[in-house]
Write an enzyme that holds these catalytic residues in place. Structure first.
Site, PDB file in Angstrom:
ATOM      1  N   HIS A  19       7.437  -2.207 -18.679  1.00 60.04           N
ATOM      2  CA  HIS A  19       6.597  -3.036 -17.806  1.00 60.04           C
ATOM      3  C   HIS A  19       5.883  -2.191 -16.751  1.00 60.04           C
ATOM      4  O   HIS A  19       4.661  -2.273 -16.593  1.00 60.04           O
ATOM      5  CB  HIS A  19       7.460  -4.098 -17.132  1.00 60.04           C
ATOM      6  CG  HIS A  19       6.691  -5.047 -16.274  1.00 60.04           C
ATOM      7  ND1 HIS A  19       6.168  -6.223 -16.747  1.00 60.04           N
ATOM      8  CD2 HIS A  19       6.336  -4.980 -14.961  1.00 60.04           C
ATOM      9  CE1 HIS A  19       5.519  -6.842 -15.777  1.00 60.04           C
ATOM     10  NE2 HIS A  19       5.622  -6.112 -14.669  1.00 60.04           N
ATOM     11  N   GLU A  20       6.658  -1.378 -16.050  1.00 57.59           N
ATOM     12  CA  GLU A  20       6.067  -0.562 -14.981  1.00 57.59           C
ATOM     13  C   GLU A  20       5.164   0.529 -15.542  1.00 57.59           C
ATOM     14  O   GLU A  20       4.196   0.934 -14.899  1.00 57.59           O
ATOM     15  CB  GLU A  20       7.170   0.052 -14.124  1.00 57.59           C
ATOM     16  CG  GLU A  20       8.070  -0.962 -13.423  1.00 57.59           C
ATOM     17  CD  GLU A  20       7.303  -1.968 -12.579  1.00 57.59           C
ATOM     18  OE1 GLU A  20       6.201  -1.641 -12.082  1.00 57.59           O
ATOM     19  OE2 GLU A  20       7.802  -3.096 -12.420  1.00 57.59           O
ATOM     20  N   HIS A  23       1.583  -0.790 -15.708  1.00 59.26           N
ATOM     21  CA  HIS A  23       0.884  -0.688 -14.421  1.00 59.26           C
ATOM     22  C   HIS A  23       0.506   0.772 -14.131  1.00 59.26           C
ATOM     23  O   HIS A  23      -0.617   1.057 -13.721  1.00 59.26           O
ATOM     24  CB  HIS A  23       1.780  -1.194 -13.285  1.00 59.26           C
ATOM     25  CG  HIS A  23       2.128  -2.643 -13.373  1.00 59.26           C
ATOM     26  ND1 HIS A  23       1.184  -3.637 -13.564  1.00 59.26           N
ATOM     27  CD2 HIS A  23       3.331  -3.290 -13.266  1.00 59.26           C
ATOM     28  CE1 HIS A  23       1.780  -4.812 -13.574  1.00 59.26           C
ATOM     29  NE2 HIS A  23       3.081  -4.632 -13.405  1.00 59.26           N
TER      30      HIS A  23
END
Length: 354
Positions: A19-20, A23
């Site tokens: 997920h990170e 980003h």
């Protein structure tokens, strides 16, 4: 217990990292500075700074974050770095960076499912195991032991394909080709409408012909291209089911007591590990989709909350007032804390109820 702890650490670690990473990579590719990449919250346990970015593992493992250069106007950014500041980017770039996290979770699920399909999934054959008395199948002449090979000229090799084709028939007559005693023959049958139960326990109308599957299975392996498409289909289907489940929960059809927290996740992760690595990968993909959907909810402090603010900015042409954003984030944080308390309560009640 040890298996549960290790499995949930691996599970959450991978999903949070993916997920990170979304980003992080999109921010980097769009020229936005990244100051921190953390797995976990709170005090730093270990870390290393490479260039301007500090990579670290923090104490509280229930999440992670990417700290961008100039995330708010309150951050002190040198004039030379302003063009790399997040708040100075076009709103479409901000939206892309926010969406990248959930998107990577969806992509992870697609790839995980693709690997599972390439390794092989046990699937029911199209062998008929039973015929319901008085059903259209009995009247048409089907027999237990028949192997369905095609419906309306389309080959079927999995029981799921057979069931889906019948349920989508809308009652029209079907030409079913079966293999019986080594010979092929065609049987024409018209499905009838029957009452059944959905996975949510609701009464639904289902088109059926009255046949049941045998217990025969085969290892269904797919080539990489077909497996990738199956991964996309599975991810879409589970995403749709997840959203519907949430809607049903709001409507009161599904009980909120079914929600599980970290303890339940640890128990399920440990159980899937014991069943085999592919079962664990499947559970990981399932949770990755849930994480993506949850993060897209328009709750401040989640990606969906940031996305909502940026969509308002895109429409109005100006940023949402900082005071409104701060108040909304406080409300969002309160909602998440209450949700966390609730799922912990559910977990504890399940343990004492066992």
């Amino acid at each position: 217990m040890g298996v549960n702890v290790v499995s949930v650490v691996v599970l959450l670690g991978v999903l949070i990292f993916v997920h990170e990473l979304g980003h992080f990579l999109l921010a980097k590719s769009l020229g936005v500075g990244v100051l921190k990449f953390s797995l976990g919250f709170g005090p730093r346990l270990i870390g290393r700074k490479v260039g301007e970015t500090e990579y670290m593992i923090s104490m509280v493992p229930l999440g992670g974050y990417v700290k961008l250069l100039g995330e708010s106007h309150a951050d002190n950014v040198l004039p030379a770095d302003e063009r790399r500041s997040f708040v100075k980017q076009h709103v479409l770039k901000k939206i892309a960076i926010v969406v990248a996290g959930p998107l990577f979770n969806f992509l992870f699920a697609v790839l995980a499912f693709a690997v599972i399909y390439m390794v092989g999934v046990p699937s029911l054959t199209t062998d008929i195991g039973s015929i319901q008395p008085g059903s259209p199948a009995e009247a048409a002449g089907f027999r237990a032991g028949d192997q369905v090979v095609a419906i309306d000229g389309k080959t079927v090799i999995r029981w799921g394909e057979l069931a889906d084709t019948i349920s989508r028939s809308e009652g029209r007559e079907l030409a079913v080709k079966v293999k019986r005693d080594g010979a092929l023959q065609e049987i024409r049958v018209k499905p009838e409408l029957a009452r059944g139960k959905s996975i949510f326990g609701e009464d639904v109308d289902i088109w059926k012909i009255g046949v049941g599957a045998s217990s025969n299975t085969f290892l269904d392996r797919q080539n990489p291209f077909r497996a990738l498409w199956s991964g996309v289909e599975q991810t879409w289907n589970i995403t749709e089911l997840t959203v519907i489940s949430i809607v049903k929960m709001v409507q009161g059809v599904v009980s909120p007591d079914s929600l599980g927290g970290p303890i339940a996740i640890a128990q399920m992760a440990g159980a899937h590990v014991k069943k085999g690595i592919m079962n664990f990968v499947f559970f990981m993909a399932l949770l990755s989709i849930n994480l993506a959907v949850l993060n897209l909810f328009p709750i401040p402090v989640l990606d969906g909350g940031h996305l909502l603010f940026f969509l308002i900015e895109l429409v109005t042409g100006r940023e949402v007032n900082i005071r409104w954003r701060e108040r909304a984030q406080q409300v969002g944080f309160f909602i998440l804390v209450m949700l966390m308390i609730f799922v912990f309560y559910n977990d504890i009640m399940r343990i004492f109820g066992e």
